[in-house]
Design an enzyme around this catalytic site. Structure first.
Site, PDB file in Angstrom:
ATOM      1  CG  ASP A  63      28.762  30.286  55.161  1.00 39.53           C
ATOM      2  OD1 ASP A  63      27.673  30.137  55.737  1.00 39.53           O
ATOM      3  OD2 ASP A  63      29.801  29.678  55.472  1.00 39.53           O
ATOM      4  CD  GLU A  80      25.953  32.722  58.634  1.00 37.83           C
ATOM      5  OE1 GLU A  80      25.600  31.995  59.557  1.00 37.83           O
ATOM      6  OE2 GLU A  80      27.033  32.556  58.038  1.00 37.83           O
TER       7      GLU A  80
HETATM    8  C1  NOJ Z   1      26.979  29.182  58.361  1.00 35.50           C
HETATM    9  C2  NOJ Z   1      26.044  28.199  57.764  1.00 35.50           C
HETATM   10  O1  NOJ Z   1      24.733  28.698  57.854  1.00 35.50           O
HETATM   11  C3  NOJ Z   1      26.234  26.899  58.519  1.00 35.50           C
HETATM   12  O2  NOJ Z   1      25.254  25.961  58.167  1.00 35.50           O
HETATM   13  C4  NOJ Z   1      27.620  26.389  58.275  1.00 35.50           C
HETATM   14  O3  NOJ Z   1      27.859  25.255  59.062  1.00 35.50           O
HETATM   15  C5  NOJ Z   1      28.668  27.450  58.618  1.00 35.50           C
HETATM   16  N1  NOJ Z   1      28.333  28.761  58.133  1.00 35.50           N
HETATM   17  C6  NOJ Z   1      30.013  27.069  58.035  1.00 35.50           C
HETATM   18  O4  NOJ Z   1      29.976  27.239  56.642  1.00 35.50           O
END
Ligand code: NOJ
Ligand code: CA
Length: 554
Positions: free
Chosen positions: A201, A243
């Site tokens: 993440d 991500e």
């Molecule tokens: C990216 C995630 O995909 C999202 O859903 C989340 O709110 C943020 N990171 C914070 O962890």
């Protein structure tokens, strides 16, 4: 050696345990329920499950606010259930990757509780503090409208703490060697329980310099190599899928010039331009995005997706391009989010038009990389715009036309199943689509099956071909003495497109259609002329179906 890189020809399916299947009837999906659906997933042909966060959490950001990294939230089951789950996946040859959310913890995490209440605690330095309100505390918010600042005052600590996301998600000081060691320990723990890697993440923020004096975003890319090395010492073929919604100019910083950093990243650049092209029919920006994201080390791979659990972020498009996508797919203000995105699922965005859905999926399955499918998209599930923010797209899976869509026996699950209207479980569900050979579900299953037999896409080199039309995208992939070609017509009209296959040694320059009977024969001069339906698409193999006999070893 490269045959061992499983992620190069994988199909990833993203789901959250809480909305998949509820085995004990409390209204919340759980691991025992998910286990009962593994045969469904195997039948669909996906090879890898990406599980969204399932660890204990106050649940204020859909589980992305973790309060214990080494456990399963009791509402989903136990650690024992998790181990049963990874075992059941392994039995079926399914791999599991899980979210690794280590940019921040929940403010309820015992580490933060200790850090805020006791200046002498060893956890104090695990977070990012400031005595005074930092001058740029309103900069860099990720959720405009829902989040005011990136620094908040903590009454207990009597200091300010940094949070890139919501104020209940204090950032970990990832540069602190103790935090770094803990982060590796978390990876090691889940590897030991049978996962094949992590969707990491918020990577740009994990590796960002953090602190009250930091004014410009700067990344410490060296950290990525450390994560990667640790992971592969523990488990040789485990991966990290990052991500990171970054510009193409920094892609190689994330992959590493020789692939020594992260093996996979989501291709956000391609995602945003795909939606622009779906909205307008203009393929030029999509082609540019393909070329811009082409350079990558041989072992690196893109994760290609259409929709995920967040808003469709269009922040990297020009304002005009973004407006064009809004106008086509999210004309009502309520469908938009954070001034940059769309909080809808794919099917309603495309007005449930089967031709456009097939076009979008066919494209996703044939773009360079590994496809990542969101649960429910295989049956064309819709969204619930009455739910707040990103919750609109996170409703339970619709399994049948029975009460609660077959998701639970509970009469009022906390996240309601979509009911009534064009996308209600009564009309859109797995059971009825299974009985219909022409359903989207059966179509998707067939396409996934064919895609798995086209390793050229995941492994090969690609070229965007010149065509006679701007609304048609033609691509060719070459790998081990074989080529496949894909055409996509983004226009609402039938059209005739001309192009050269450019294949080397493809015999009589015949393109064999893999999905239907109309093959294409070159005109002797290497040119092909194909008539495409509105939103039509084609998957071809160059030469003939003896391609496996012709495939070279290297
Ligand atoms: C990216 C995630 O995909 C999202 O859903 C989340 O709110 C943020 N990171 C914070 O962890
Ligand atoms: Ca349950």
């Amino acid at each position: 050696m490269f045959n061992e890189l499983w992620y190069k020809n994988a199909i990833i399916y993203c789901l959250s345990v809480g909305t998949f299947l509820d085995a004990n009837g409390d209204g919340i999906g759980d691991f025992p329920g998910l286990m009962r659906r593994l045969d469904y997933l195997q039948g669909l042909g996906v090879t890898t499950i990406w599980l969204m966060p399932f660890q204990p959490s106050p649940g204020r950001d859909n589980g992305y606010d973790i309060s214990d990294y080494y456990n399963v939230d009791p509402k989903y089951g136990t650690l024992g259930d998790f181990a049963e789950f990874t075992h059941a996946c392994a039995e079926r040859g399914l791999r599991v990757i899980i979210d690794l959310v280590v940019n921040h913890t929940s403010d309820q995490h015992p580490w933060f509780q200790a850090a805020r209440s006791d200046p002498a605690s060893k956890y104090r330095d695990w977070y990012v503090w400031s005595d005074k309100k930092p001058p740029h505390s309103n900069d860099g918010v990720v959720f405009p409208g829902a989040q005011k600042s990136t620094w908040s005052y903590d009454k207990q600590a009597k200091r300010w703490y940094f949070h890139r996301f919501y104020d209940f998600q204090p950032d970990l000081d990832t540069a602190n060697p103790q935090v770094h060691a803990e982060l590796l320990k978390i990876m090691g723990f889940w590897i030991q329980l049978g996962v094949s890697g992590f969707r990491m993440d918020a990577v740009p923020f994990v590796i960002a310099a953090k602190g009250p004096k930091v004014r410009r975003h700067s990344e410490q890319y060296g950290m990525l190599r450390a994560f990667r090395e640790f992971l592969q010492w523990r488990e040789g073929n485990a991966i990290i899928l990052a991500e990171a919604n970054v510009l193409p100019a920094t892609d190689l910083e994330y992959f590493g010039d020789s692939g020594e950093r992260l093996p996979m990243m989501f291709n956000f650049q391609l995602n945003q331009h795909t939606f622009y092209t779906l909205a307008t029919g203009d393929t030029e920006p999509l082609k540019k995005a393909l070329v811009a994201t082409k350079p990558r080390p041989a072992s690196a791979q893109w994760g290609v997706f259409l929709r995920n659990h967040d808003e469709l972020d269009l922040g990297r498009l020009t304002p005009q391009a973004r407006e064009a996508v809004f106008a086509a797919f999210a004309p009502e203000p309520d469908m938009q989010l954070y001034g940059r995105g769309i909080r809808r699922r794919l099917a309603p965005m495309l007005s449930g038009d089967r031709r456009r859905l097939e076009l979008a999926y066919s494209l996703m399955l044939t773009l360079p990389g590994t496809p990542v499918i969101r649960y429910g998209d295989e049956i064309g599930m819709g969204d619930d715009l009455r739910r707040p923010d990103r919750e609109s797209m996170r409703t339970p899976m619709q399994w049948s036309g029975e009460p609660q869509g077959g998701f639970t026996q509970h009469a009022r699950p906390p996240v309601p199943v979509i009911s009534g209207g064009a996308y209600g479980f009564e009309r859109i569900n797995v059971a009825s689509q299974r009985r219909d050979p022409d359903s989207l579900l059966n179509w998707t299953e067939r396409m996934i099956r064919m895609r798995r037999e086209m390793p050229e896409i995941g492994w090969g080199d690609f070229n965007v071909l010149r065509t006679s039309r701007n609304d048609v995208l033609a691509m060719r992939y070459d790998w081990r003495n074989n080529s496949v070609l894909c055409l996509h017509n983004f226009g609402p009209q039938a059209c005739t497109v001309r192009f050269r296959s450019g294949c080397q040694g493809a015999g009589d320059d015949r393109l064999v259609n893999l999905l239907s009977d109309d093959h294409s024969q070159g005109n002797g001069d290497g040119r092909h002329t194909v008539v495409l339906e509105p939103y039509g698409y084609r998957w071809y193999r160059a030469g003939g179906l003896d391609y496996l006999l012709r495939r070279s070893e290297v």
